[in-house]
Design an enzyme around this catalytic site. Sequence first.
Site, PDB file in Angstrom:
ATOM      1  N   GLN A 101       0.817  -1.180   0.111  1.00  0.00           N
ATOM      2  CA  GLN A 101       0.068   0.111   0.060  1.00  0.00           C
ATOM      3  C   GLN A 101       0.725   1.375   0.031  1.00  0.00           C
ATOM      4  O   GLN A 101       0.391   2.204  -0.556  1.00  0.00           O
ATOM      5  CB  GLN A 101      -0.839   0.286   1.256  1.00  0.00           C
ATOM      6  CG  GLN A 101      -2.063  -0.927   1.178  1.00  0.00           C
ATOM      7  CD  GLN A 101      -3.224  -0.637   2.277  1.00  0.00           C
ATOM      8  OE1 GLN A 101      -2.744   0.100   3.007  1.00  0.00           O
ATOM      9  NE2 GLN A 101      -4.264  -1.240   2.146  1.00  0.00           N
ATOM     10  N   GLU A 105       0.972   9.382  16.710  1.00  0.00           N
ATOM     11  CA  GLU A 105      -0.246   9.395  17.425  1.00  0.00           C
ATOM     12  C   GLU A 105      -0.723   8.241  18.123  1.00  0.00           C
ATOM     13  O   GLU A 105      -1.137   8.364  19.334  1.00  0.00           O
ATOM     14  CB  GLU A 105      -1.554   9.750  16.258  1.00  0.00           C
ATOM     15  CG  GLU A 105      -1.378  11.369  15.947  1.00  0.00           C
ATOM     16  CD  GLU A 105      -1.453  12.291  17.287  1.00  0.00           C
ATOM     17  OE1 GLU A 105      -2.844  12.209  17.822  1.00  0.00           O
ATOM     18  OE2 GLU A 105      -0.821  13.324  17.280  1.00  0.00           O
ATOM     19  N   ALA A 155      -9.995  -2.216  14.368  1.00  0.00           N
ATOM     20  CA  ALA A 155     -10.792  -2.939  13.543  1.00  0.00           C
ATOM     21  C   ALA A 155     -10.688  -2.244  12.035  1.00  0.00           C
ATOM     22  O   ALA A 155     -11.541  -2.018  11.360  1.00  0.00           O
ATOM     23  CB  ALA A 155     -12.302  -2.575  13.986  1.00  0.00           C
ATOM     24  N   ASP A 158       6.740  -6.499  13.914  1.00  0.00           N
ATOM     25  CA  ASP A 158       5.913  -7.880  13.712  1.00  0.00           C
ATOM     26  C   ASP A 158       5.742  -7.687  12.038  1.00  0.00           C
ATOM     27  O   ASP A 158       5.297  -6.890  11.504  1.00  0.00           O
ATOM     28  CB  ASP A 158       4.587  -7.953  14.204  1.00  0.00           C
ATOM     29  CG  ASP A 158       3.940  -9.248  13.832  1.00  0.00           C
ATOM     30  OD1 ASP A 158       4.313 -10.283  14.395  1.00  0.00           O
ATOM     31  OD2 ASP A 158       3.032  -9.119  12.788  1.00  0.00           O
ATOM     32  N   SER A 162      -5.091  -5.738  14.533  1.00  0.00           N
ATOM     33  CA  SER A 162      -6.385  -4.841  14.158  1.00  0.00           C
ATOM     34  C   SER A 162      -6.902  -4.461  15.329  1.00  0.00           C
ATOM     35  O   SER A 162      -8.167  -4.467  15.606  1.00  0.00           O
ATOM     36  CB  SER A 162      -7.396  -5.671  13.277  1.00  0.00           C
ATOM     37  OG  SER A 162      -8.158  -4.823  12.557  1.00  0.00           O
ATOM     38  N   GLN A 205       0.846   8.976  11.721  1.00  0.00           N
ATOM     39  CA  GLN A 205       0.015   7.741  12.471  1.00  0.00           C
ATOM     40  C   GLN A 205       0.749   7.331  13.580  1.00  0.00           C
ATOM     41  O   GLN A 205       0.057   7.087  14.511  1.00  0.00           O
ATOM     42  CB  GLN A 205      -0.617   7.088  11.378  1.00  0.00           C
ATOM     43  CG  GLN A 205      -1.490   7.717  10.408  1.00  0.00           C
ATOM     44  CD  GLN A 205      -1.784   6.580   9.306  1.00  0.00           C
ATOM     45  OE1 GLN A 205      -1.027   5.547   8.952  1.00  0.00           O
ATOM     46  NE2 GLN A 205      -3.008   6.681   8.981  1.00  0.00           N
ATOM     47  N   GLN A 234      -1.537 -14.820  18.433  1.00  0.00           N
ATOM     48  CA  GLN A 234      -1.678 -13.503  17.879  1.00  0.00           C
ATOM     49  C   GLN A 234      -2.907 -13.437  17.151  1.00  0.00           C
ATOM     50  O   GLN A 234      -3.096 -13.697  16.120  1.00  0.00           O
ATOM     51  CB  GLN A 234      -0.470 -13.166  16.781  1.00  0.00           C
ATOM     52  CG  GLN A 234      -0.747 -11.857  16.190  1.00  0.00           C
ATOM     53  CD  GLN A 234       0.395 -11.450  15.278  1.00  0.00           C
ATOM     54  OE1 GLN A 234       0.121 -10.821  14.091  1.00  0.00           O
ATOM     55  NE2 GLN A 234       1.719 -11.462  15.729  1.00  0.00           N
ATOM     56  N   TYR A 270       3.189 -11.476   3.746  1.00  0.00           N
ATOM     57  CA  TYR A 270       2.976  -9.974   3.536  1.00  0.00           C
ATOM     58  C   TYR A 270       3.603  -9.556   2.240  1.00  0.00           C
ATOM     59  O   TYR A 270       4.723  -9.553   2.111  1.00  0.00           O
ATOM     60  CB  TYR A 270       3.275  -9.134   4.681  1.00  0.00           C
ATOM     61  CG  TYR A 270       2.615  -9.755   6.010  1.00  0.00           C
ATOM     62  CD1 TYR A 270       1.507 -10.422   6.017  1.00  0.00           C
ATOM     63  CD2 TYR A 270       3.038  -9.208   7.211  1.00  0.00           C
ATOM     64  CE1 TYR A 270       0.817 -10.555   7.113  1.00  0.00           C
ATOM     65  CE2 TYR A 270       2.522  -9.334   8.380  1.00  0.00           C
ATOM     66  CZ  TYR A 270       1.239 -10.131   8.477  1.00  0.00           C
ATOM     67  OH  TYR A 270       0.430 -10.417   9.525  1.00  0.00           O
ATOM     68  N   GLY A 321      -0.345  -0.503  12.449  1.00  0.00           N
ATOM     69  CA  GLY A 321       0.256  -0.448  11.091  1.00  0.00           C
ATOM     70  C   GLY A 321       0.122   1.154  10.995  1.00  0.00           C
ATOM     71  O   GLY A 321      -0.590   1.990  11.788  1.00  0.00           O
TER      72      GLY A 321
END
Length: 337
Positions: free
Chosen positions: A28, A295, A210, A50, A207, A292, A178, A55, A286
């Site tokens: 991404q 924060e 979510a 991790d 996640s 990000q 996990q 991936y 992530g």
Amino acid sequence: MVNHRYLGNSGLKISEITYGNWLTHGSQVENETALACVRAALDAGITSFDTADVYANTMAETVLGKALKGERRESVEIFTKVYWPTGPKGPNDSGLSRKHILESINGSLKRLRTDHVDLYQAHRYDTETPLEETMQAFADVVRSGKALYIGVSEWTAEQLRAGHALSKELGFQLISSQPQYSMLWRVIEDEVVPASKELGISQIVWSPVAQGVLTGKYLPGQPLPEGSRATDEKGGASTISGFMNEQTLTRVQHLRPIADELELSLAQLAVAWVLQNDNVAAALIGASRPEQVAENVKASGVTIPAELLTRIDDVLGDSVERNPGVTAERSPQTRPV
């Protein structure tokens, strides 16, 4: 700075905010941005990272290895995983056979530019390989010095008990699980967490926001934000689809007053929430931008009062998935090809 917690019944400490690169590195986000995100994580006090061989079909490990190049190896904890197919996807290129485990750890170490990983994890349970074979292979990986500890991902309580018993017989430590876990996804609470507490296993949860729903950026009845995970056809959209309904999105917006009361963003509230569970050693975060990371780490060390935890439950109501059987239902019944 980020707090640290012991991982399972071991002496290993990991950062309670752990940086994960699923759906980001090698796919991404551009590599330079990925490197900047890892740098931001290190600057914020995150020491645990991790990844997994699957991936971005091994590219995520390669990017992480490049990002951590030059760091003192003893100052970071590197986790990776094995199970899903990579490469040409031949008949032995997936699962937890001795062949696949011993070949996969060598590939991961090469891509990560290290001679060992701190935690090597079974990415799923392999129904087609005898558990004894799998655990013996993990024991040999540990004895060879290529991994210090062993963990699993998305195993049921019964599978954890069986794996843990064999690990004790074979003389190594199975110390982590996990699973997916968030305010909206609590399937581990009734069975996996009690079993893990009994066995000395910690959760490293993925996640916690979510897949971005708990950040509050998806507004009910409004167009999806451009460039968000819900618009990503490479895989992000499918992983988030279960949460993308009007009821859930509306209830998430009703969490804002609780976050405001704690002077947190919704994302910070979500990460802090999973860390209230004393069986959780770390929340995986992530990032597609370095900001990000900065924060999210503000969730470390936050205590959410009991009355606010109750209010969160009241707000989310039946939007929460709690069925412990979902873990088994979603596990592969045969090896993927």
